[in-house]
Design a protein around this motif. Structure first.
Motif, PDB file in Angstrom:
ATOM      1  N   PHE A  13     -11.043  -8.090  -5.931  1.00  0.00           N
ATOM      2  CA  PHE A  13      -9.927  -7.767  -6.811  1.00  0.00           C
ATOM      3  C   PHE A  13      -9.063  -6.655  -6.207  1.00  0.00           C
ATOM      4  O   PHE A  13      -7.834  -6.760  -6.176  1.00  0.00           O
ATOM      5  CB  PHE A  13     -10.434  -7.345  -8.196  1.00  0.00           C
ATOM      6  N   GLN A  14      -9.697  -5.593  -5.713  1.00  0.00           N
ATOM      7  CA  GLN A  14      -8.938  -4.484  -5.119  1.00  0.00           C
ATOM      8  C   GLN A  14      -8.191  -4.934  -3.857  1.00  0.00           C
ATOM      9  O   GLN A  14      -7.066  -4.490  -3.616  1.00  0.00           O
ATOM     10  CB  GLN A  14      -9.856  -3.305  -4.784  1.00  0.00           C
ATOM     11  N   ARG A  15      -8.813  -5.808  -3.066  1.00  0.00           N
ATOM     12  CA  ARG A  15      -8.111  -6.316  -1.875  1.00  0.00           C
ATOM     13  C   ARG A  15      -6.852  -7.075  -2.290  1.00  0.00           C
ATOM     14  O   ARG A  15      -5.799  -6.935  -1.663  1.00  0.00           O
ATOM     15  CB  ARG A  15      -9.033  -7.214  -1.037  1.00  0.00           C
ATOM     16  N   THR A  16      -6.941  -7.837  -3.381  1.00  0.00           N
ATOM     17  CA  THR A  16      -5.781  -8.576  -3.875  1.00  0.00           C
ATOM     18  C   THR A  16      -4.696  -7.619  -4.366  1.00  0.00           C
ATOM     19  O   THR A  16      -3.512  -7.807  -4.062  1.00  0.00           O
ATOM     20  CB  THR A  16      -6.195  -9.533  -5.009  1.00  0.00           C
ATOM     21  N   VAL A  52      -4.607   7.282  -1.485  1.00  0.00           N
ATOM     22  CA  VAL A  52      -4.169   7.004  -2.848  1.00  0.00           C
ATOM     23  C   VAL A  52      -5.427   6.890  -3.699  1.00  0.00           C
ATOM     24  O   VAL A  52      -6.501   6.573  -3.190  1.00  0.00           O
ATOM     25  CB  VAL A  52      -3.320   5.718  -2.968  1.00  0.00           C
ATOM     26  N   THR A  53      -5.285   7.169  -4.996  1.00  0.00           N
ATOM     27  CA  THR A  53      -6.435   7.069  -5.883  1.00  0.00           C
ATOM     28  C   THR A  53      -6.437   5.713  -6.586  1.00  0.00           C
ATOM     29  O   THR A  53      -5.393   5.083  -6.747  1.00  0.00           O
ATOM     30  CB  THR A  53      -6.443   8.201  -6.926  1.00  0.00           C
ATOM     31  N   LYS A  54      -7.629   5.292  -6.957  1.00  0.00           N
ATOM     32  CA  LYS A  54      -7.796   4.059  -7.732  1.00  0.00           C
ATOM     33  C   LYS A  54      -7.729   4.404  -9.208  1.00  0.00           C
ATOM     34  O   LYS A  54      -8.201   5.457  -9.590  1.00  0.00           O
ATOM     35  CB  LYS A  54      -9.143   3.413  -7.411  1.00  0.00           C
ATOM     36  N   PRO A  55      -7.199   3.537 -10.054  1.00  0.00           N
ATOM     37  CA  PRO A  55      -6.625   2.253  -9.669  1.00  0.00           C
ATOM     38  C   PRO A  55      -5.378   2.440  -8.801  1.00  0.00           C
ATOM     39  O   PRO A  55      -4.582   3.348  -9.041  1.00  0.00           O
ATOM     40  CB  PRO A  55      -6.283   1.586 -11.001  1.00  0.00           C
TER      41      PRO A  55
END
Length: 119
Positions: free
Chosen positions: A13-16, A101-104
């Motif tokens: 999901f994060q890669r997308t 950068v921070t997630k999300p």
């Protein structure tokens, strides 16, 4: 010619999310789901920049960043990290990370980081 980016995160999901944020301005040449794959994909594709998660199985993003930066100091590495990982972020900077950068992940901030470092 657009700059080439490798996207590294153990979460599909994060890669997308990262790919969607970057692909209008950069060419996303490959994805990897751990640090070992990141190093292999780096060797295969020679990207200009890498979006790198910190906490992953097999090899961490910090270890992968250190390995890649030894081989290619000019490659831009932007770390994507959870806000509670400040200590790990400092380790990543020591390993050669150029930004973070921070997630999300906020796609606009991620683009700004890459545009700042890739020109």
């Amino acid at each position: 010619m657009s700059k080439r980016i490798l996207v590294v995160d153990d979460s599909a999901f994060q890669r997308t999310v990262v790919r969607d944020a970057l692909e209008d301005e950069f060419e996303v040449v490959a994805e990897a789901e751990n640090g070992e794959e990141a190093v292999a994909m780096f060797e295969e594709h020679a990207p200009d920049g890498i979006s790198m998660d910190i906490v992953m199985p097999e090899m961490t993003g910090i270890e992968a960043t250190a390995t890649i930066k030894k081989r290619s100091p000019g490659t831009t590495v932007v770390m994507c990290t959870s806000v509670d990982q400040e200590e790990k972020m400092m380790e990543a900077v020591k390993a050669g990370a150029d930004g973070y950068v921070t997630k999300p992940v906020d796609g606009t901030k991620l683009l700004e980081e890459f545009n700042t470092h890739l020109g």
